[in-house]
Design a protein around this motif. Structure first.
Motif, short mmCIF file in Angstrom:
data_model
loop_
_atom_site.label_atom_id
_atom_site.label_comp_id
_atom_site.label_asym_id
_atom_site.label_seq_id
_atom_site.Cartn_x
_atom_site.Cartn_y
_atom_site.Cartn_z
N CYS A 184 2.89 -5.98 -8.70
CA CYS A 184 1.81 -5.30 -7.82
C CYS A 184 0.86 -6.31 -7.45
CB CYS A 184 0.87 -4.21 -8.73
SG CYS A 184 -0.45 -3.69 -8.01
N CYS A 187 -2.91 -5.69 -9.42
CA CYS A 187 -3.38 -5.76 -10.87
C CYS A 187 -2.28 -6.82 -11.62
CB CYS A 187 -3.11 -4.40 -11.46
SG CYS A 187 -1.64 -3.66 -11.84
N CYS A 200 3.17 1.02 -8.53
CA CYS A 200 2.64 0.64 -9.54
C CYS A 200 2.27 1.56 -10.59
CB CYS A 200 1.37 -0.44 -9.19
SG CYS A 200 0.58 -1.17 -10.82
N CYS A 203 -1.96 0.89 -11.61
CA CYS A 203 -2.78 1.46 -10.69
C CYS A 203 -2.64 2.58 -9.96
CB CYS A 203 -3.74 0.15 -9.87
SG CYS A 203 -2.69 -1.13 -9.57
ZN LIG Z 1 -1.04 -2.30 -9.84
#
Ligand SMILES: [Zn+2]
Length: 273
Positions: A184, A187, A200, A203
């Motif tokens: 991702c 993050c 993801c 997040c």
């Molecule tokens: Zn993420």
């Protein structure tokens, strides 16, 4: 005028000698589209259809030719050499086959070169995976039609990126693309890939996978730890260490172009919660 590729001269005059844009753009090579960039734009959207059509045509043609070859062999065994020769001459020759292959290759090259021109229109620096490197380990003659087409297409994309950026004065920067399609970009955690989406789980965002990859490719340019020659397993360790560091922090709001997939996938997301 000197042109290096035999089909480039057929391209519109636009851009062949014009300088590129001013941005730094990351690109990800695709199959459906020739390129996806880190702004969230797709280039060469006709590529997937061209390759599918050609793959289907080749499979059908090979079936037909195998059938005719067996008819010719049977005729020869029975002493009917006139018939065998006729089939070999009229139906199993290379002229038509090569002409059709040439036309297909010209269309693919045009699609890919046009896509690269569109990226260079806005880029002073194009950041990409080195697509020539990954070809090295491959056998030159793969019998699988799709894999062979994909490998050839990759080579054309590599050539187009190099030639177009050189001629238009943009810089082509090769980066280490390990894990760029899996993490991702917000993050840094490893996501789950499902079709053209990357989920993801950290997040709770669903990204368009190619756009997410292009953004990661862009960020590898100037990454202090991951250089072009960093071994794959070291990249993996770094990626995991960064994800661990991030996990304790709160995710920030994001207006990234990759997030376009989010609303369409809200159902998939709510199932995960
Ligand atoms: Zn993420």
């Amino acid at each position: 005028m000197a042109t290096s590729g035999r089909n480039e001269q057929r391209l519109p005059d636009r851009g062949v000698r014009q300088p590129g844009g001013e941005a730094t753009i990351g690109v990800d090579k695709g199959y459906t589209e020739a390129l996806t960039d880190s702004d969230g734009n797709y280039h060469g959207a006709g590529l997937g259809q061209l390759l599918t059509t050609e793959s289907d045509r080749l499979k059908e043609r090979n079936r037909r030719r195998a059938r005719l070859r067996s008819v010719a062999n049977t005729a020869a065994q029975r002493g009917n050499h006139a018939k065998a020769d006729r089939i070999a001459r009229n139906n199993l020759g290379a002229i038509k086959r090569d002409r059709q292959a040439g036309r297909h290759q010209a269309r693919v090259r045009t699609e890919i070169f046009t896509a690269v021109h569109q990226v260079v229109d806005k880029a002073a620096v194009v950041v990409a995976e080195d697509l020539t490197k990954t070809l090295a380990g491959r056998k030159p003659l793969d019998r699988n039609t799709n894999r062979r087409l994909a490998a050839w297409t990759k080579g054309v994309t590599a050539q187009a990126l190099k030639n177009v950026s050189e001629r238009r004065g943009s810089a082509l920067v090769h980066v280490n693309a390990a894990y760029t399609s899996q993490v991702c970009h917000r993050c840094g955690c490893l996501g789950r890939r499902a079709g053209d989406r990357l989920h993801c789980t950290s997040c709770r965002v669903v990204w368009q996978a190619d756009v997410n990859a292009a953004i990661n490719v862009l960020r590898r340019h100037g990454d202090p730890d991951i250089t072009l020659h960093t071994p794959h397993f070291v990249v993996k360790q770094l990626v995991q260490a960064r994800a661990d560091r991030h996990r304790s922090r709160l995710p920030l709001p994001d207006s990234s172009p990759a997030r376009r997939a989010e609303s369409e996938s809200s159902e998939a997301l709510s199932n995960e919660r």
